[in-house]
Design an enzyme around this catalytic site. Structure first.
Site, PDB file in Angstrom:
ATOM      1  N   TYR A  47      27.526  56.092  51.182  1.00  0.00           N
ATOM      2  CA  TYR A  47      28.987  56.276  51.194  1.00  0.00           C
ATOM      3  C   TYR A  47      29.569  55.535  52.383  1.00  0.00           C
ATOM      4  O   TYR A  47      29.027  55.619  53.489  1.00  0.00           O
ATOM      5  CB  TYR A  47      29.342  57.767  51.318  1.00  0.00           C
ATOM      6  CG  TYR A  47      29.974  58.292  50.054  1.00  0.00           C
ATOM      7  CD1 TYR A  47      31.159  57.726  49.589  1.00  0.00           C
ATOM      8  CD2 TYR A  47      29.395  59.327  49.330  1.00  0.00           C
ATOM      9  CE1 TYR A  47      31.735  58.187  48.412  1.00  0.00           C
ATOM     10  CE2 TYR A  47      29.965  59.788  48.163  1.00  0.00           C
ATOM     11  CZ  TYR A  47      31.145  59.195  47.701  1.00  0.00           C
ATOM     12  OH  TYR A  47      31.716  59.643  46.546  1.00  0.00           O
ATOM     13  N   GLU A  49      33.362  55.115  52.962  1.00  0.00           N
ATOM     14  CA  GLU A  49      34.832  55.100  52.908  1.00  0.00           C
ATOM     15  C   GLU A  49      35.396  54.525  54.184  1.00  0.00           C
ATOM     16  O   GLU A  49      34.946  54.852  55.287  1.00  0.00           O
ATOM     17  CB  GLU A  49      35.367  56.512  52.668  1.00  0.00           C
ATOM     18  CG  GLU A  49      35.218  56.915  51.217  1.00  0.00           C
ATOM     19  CD  GLU A  49      35.491  58.383  50.975  1.00  0.00           C
ATOM     20  OE1 GLU A  49      35.338  59.178  51.921  1.00  0.00           O
ATOM     21  OE2 GLU A  49      35.838  58.730  49.846  1.00  0.00           O
ATOM     22  N   ASP A 197      46.198  35.617  39.365  1.00  0.00           N
ATOM     23  CA  ASP A 197      45.006  36.322  38.896  1.00  0.00           C
ATOM     24  C   ASP A 197      44.061  35.234  38.375  1.00  0.00           C
ATOM     25  O   ASP A 197      44.208  34.754  37.251  1.00  0.00           O
ATOM     26  CB  ASP A 197      45.408  37.304  37.787  1.00  0.00           C
ATOM     27  CG  ASP A 197      44.220  38.081  37.231  1.00  0.00           C
ATOM     28  OD1 ASP A 197      43.070  37.612  37.409  1.00  0.00           O
ATOM     29  OD2 ASP A 197      44.434  39.132  36.607  1.00  0.00           O
ATOM     30  N   THR A 229      38.255  38.633  39.572  1.00  0.00           N
ATOM     31  CA  THR A 229      37.028  39.368  39.298  1.00  0.00           C
ATOM     32  C   THR A 229      35.897  38.421  39.687  1.00  0.00           C
ATOM     33  O   THR A 229      36.111  37.219  39.849  1.00  0.00           O
ATOM     34  CB  THR A 229      36.913  39.780  37.819  1.00  0.00           C
ATOM     35  OG1 THR A 229      37.100  38.628  37.004  1.00  0.00           O
ATOM     36  CG2 THR A 229      37.932  40.840  37.461  1.00  0.00           C
ATOM     37  N   LYS A 232      32.952  36.492  36.057  1.00  0.00           N
ATOM     38  CA  LYS A 232      33.195  35.560  34.943  1.00  0.00           C
ATOM     39  C   LYS A 232      32.621  34.200  35.354  1.00  0.00           C
ATOM     40  O   LYS A 232      31.411  34.081  35.506  1.00  0.00           O
ATOM     41  CB  LYS A 232      34.685  35.540  34.625  1.00  0.00           C
ATOM     42  CG  LYS A 232      35.199  36.919  34.189  1.00  0.00           C
ATOM     43  CD  LYS A 232      36.637  36.907  33.760  1.00  0.00           C
ATOM     44  CE  LYS A 232      37.057  38.238  33.183  1.00  0.00           C
ATOM     45  NZ  LYS A 232      37.590  39.184  34.161  1.00  0.00           N
ATOM     46  N   ARG A 238      29.864  42.689  38.425  1.00  0.00           N
ATOM     47  CA  ARG A 238      31.194  43.145  37.987  1.00  0.00           C
ATOM     48  C   ARG A 238      31.882  43.765  39.184  1.00  0.00           C
ATOM     49  O   ARG A 238      31.495  44.846  39.648  1.00  0.00           O
ATOM     50  CB  ARG A 238      31.050  44.179  36.879  1.00  0.00           C
ATOM     51  CG  ARG A 238      30.165  43.746  35.746  1.00  0.00           C
ATOM     52  CD  ARG A 238      30.237  44.709  34.598  1.00  0.00           C
ATOM     53  NE  ARG A 238      31.493  44.533  33.918  1.00  0.00           N
ATOM     54  CZ  ARG A 238      31.697  43.606  32.983  1.00  0.00           C
ATOM     55  NH1 ARG A 238      30.727  42.810  32.605  1.00  0.00           N
ATOM     56  NH2 ARG A 238      32.879  43.480  32.418  1.00  0.00           N
TER      57      ARG A 238
HETATM   58  N1  DSN Z   1      38.249  41.657  29.481  1.00  0.00           N
HETATM   59  C1  DSN Z   1      38.498  40.456  30.231  1.00  0.00           C
HETATM   60  C2  DSN Z   1      38.436  39.240  29.370  1.00  0.00           C
HETATM   61  O1  DSN Z   1      37.622  39.259  28.464  1.00  0.00           O
HETATM   62  O2  DSN Z   1      39.133  38.274  29.590  1.00  0.00           O
HETATM   63  C3  DSN Z   1      39.727  40.536  31.013  1.00  0.00           C
HETATM   64  O3  DSN Z   1      39.686  41.694  31.758  1.00  0.00           O
END
Ligand code: DSN
Length: 412
Positions: A47, A49, A197, A229, A232, A238
């Site tokens: 933990y 925090e 984003d 994120t 990708k 993730r």
């Molecule tokens: N679910 C993602 C995508 O497939 O683009 C976006 O959060």
């Protein structure tokens, strides 16, 4: 885990599925073994925090070093100075990261201007079914019907009329290069903040194959805040990172913790740090370039087989196909392809007359298969398989061919 046979067996089945099918889901990738090992390490026990040097629990000396390393690597990868930018590496994923940004920067009920979900936006860009559309008000913009690309003059008109507090650029199903300079200009004209984003694009930006949302070539500052994120095109675990200009960082940090989240997932942060390190290697630049080349070849080949590619092509890792011109819906297309071992997702296309549950198209991305070492010749072969499957050839036979073909391209 070896003692939990049920879960062990299911993980093995999923490993086999991943190994023996073609993954064309634009938002997925395959992480390195190092990233996976960090996720499964003892760091999950801790933990922490708070932030480095200011935790609410003892025993965080090592963890502080991990989080500081992740922050420093995040800034370095995108060429950012720690004097002007901060990186918050604690968001659990993209949705909470976007939520925290609004919490920090947009008063409750304030206006967020984002691309409509069914035109390629994201739920957390203020869509009414998301909490971001309930606590804030979405002002949406669309895609030009003829070109199927962004119409910046239309965006400017909407921004002047609606005076949003924040404009979001960066999408989930837009294949073209986004003009961040134009977004900056629009935001400046109406006094809005600019959030980019770049979840889909981060690996391409890191690999210098896509324009940076941070600053333009001449040094002109662009976004105020950039969220990504990490799983990708960036090929990490993730998770998510929020980059903010220094004047917003304190508010952002407070919004992430204690505003929205509790203890950060340190195993995830360590895995992110590893992925950020991997993305600084020269081989990652080659990877990013190849992803775009592969997506372009795939789109071109499918267009050659008479499939309609939205906006006529791609300049990124993904593109959309309108499947209805060949008499099948996106869901039928996705289900048919899956039976042949080709994994895609059904997707709405701009001005879709059908519902998101059974839309008019599918989305295709090249990031995952490029990680497995595929190049242009493989993309041509895959385009052939997609075409023949969708035109009704024996899917079992194609699935068999694909699983044999994939033995030459092992998972990392
Ligand atoms: N679910 C993602 C995508 O497939 O683009 C976006 O959060």
């Amino acid at each position: 885990m070896a003692s939990d046979r049920q879960i062990q067996k299911l993980i093995q089945e999923e490993t086999n599925r991943q190994a023996s099918t073609l993954n064309l889901i634009a938002s997925e990738n395959y992480v390195s073994r190092d990233v996976r090992e960090a996720l499964g390490s003892v760091l999950t026990n801790k933990y922490a925090e708070g932030y480095p040097g200011a935790r609410y629990y003892g025993g965080n000396a090592v963890v502080d070093e991990i989080e500081k390393l992740a922050q420093a690597r995040a800034l370095k990868l995108f060429g950012l100075s720690k004097n002007t930018w901060s990186a918050n590496v604690q968001p659990y994923s993209g949705s909470p990261a976007n939520f925290a940004i609004y919490l920090a920067l947009v008063p409750m009920g304030g206006k967020i201007m984002g691309l409509e979900l069914n035109m390629g936006g994201h739920l957390t860009h203020g869509h009414r079914v998301s909490a971001t559309g309930k606590l804030w008000k979405q002002v949406s913009y669309g895609i030009d019907k003829d070109t199927e690309t962004l119409d910046y003059s239309q965006l400017l008109k909407i921004a002047h009329r609606e005076k949003p507090k924040l404009i979001v650029a960066g999408f989930t199903a837009y294949s073209r290069v986004i003009d961040f300079k134009k977004f900056r200009k629009i935001a400046d004209e109406v006094g809005a903040l600019l959030l980019v984003d770049m979840s889909h694009l981060a690996g391409l930006v890191a690999g210098k194959s896509y324009p940076s949302p941070f600053s333009a070539k001449g040094g002109q500052a662009l976004a105020d805040v950039v969220m990504t994120t990490t799983h990708k095109t960036l090929r990490g675990p993730r998770a998510a990172i929020i980059f903010s200009k220094k004047q917003f960082s304190e508010k952002i940090d407070k919004a992430v913790f204690p505003g929205l989240q509790g203890g950060p997932h340190i195993n995830q942060i360590a895995a992110t740090a590893i992925a950020l390190g991997e993305a600084t290697a020269p081989s990652f630049k080659k990877y990013a370039k190849q992803v775009i080349k592969n997506a372009k070849v795939l789109a071109k080949e499918l267009a050659y087989f008479n499939w309609r590619i939205i906006s006529g092509g791609t300049e990124s890792h993904l593109f959309l196909i309108d499947t209805t011109i060949c008499g099948i819906s996106g869901k039928q297309a996705s289900d048919t392809l899956e039976a042949a071992g080709i994994i895609v997702n059904k997707n709405t296309i701009p001005y879709d007359a059908r519902s998101p549950k059974d839309p008019s198209g599918i989305r295709i991305g090249a990031a995952a298969l490029t990680t497995r070492g595929m190049r242009e010749p493989e993309m041509k072969r895959i385009a052939g398989w997609i075409d023949t499957t969708l035109r009704g050839q024996n899917s079992k036979k194609i699935a068999k061919e694909i699983s044999i073909f994939l033995k030459k391209f092992p998972l990392p």
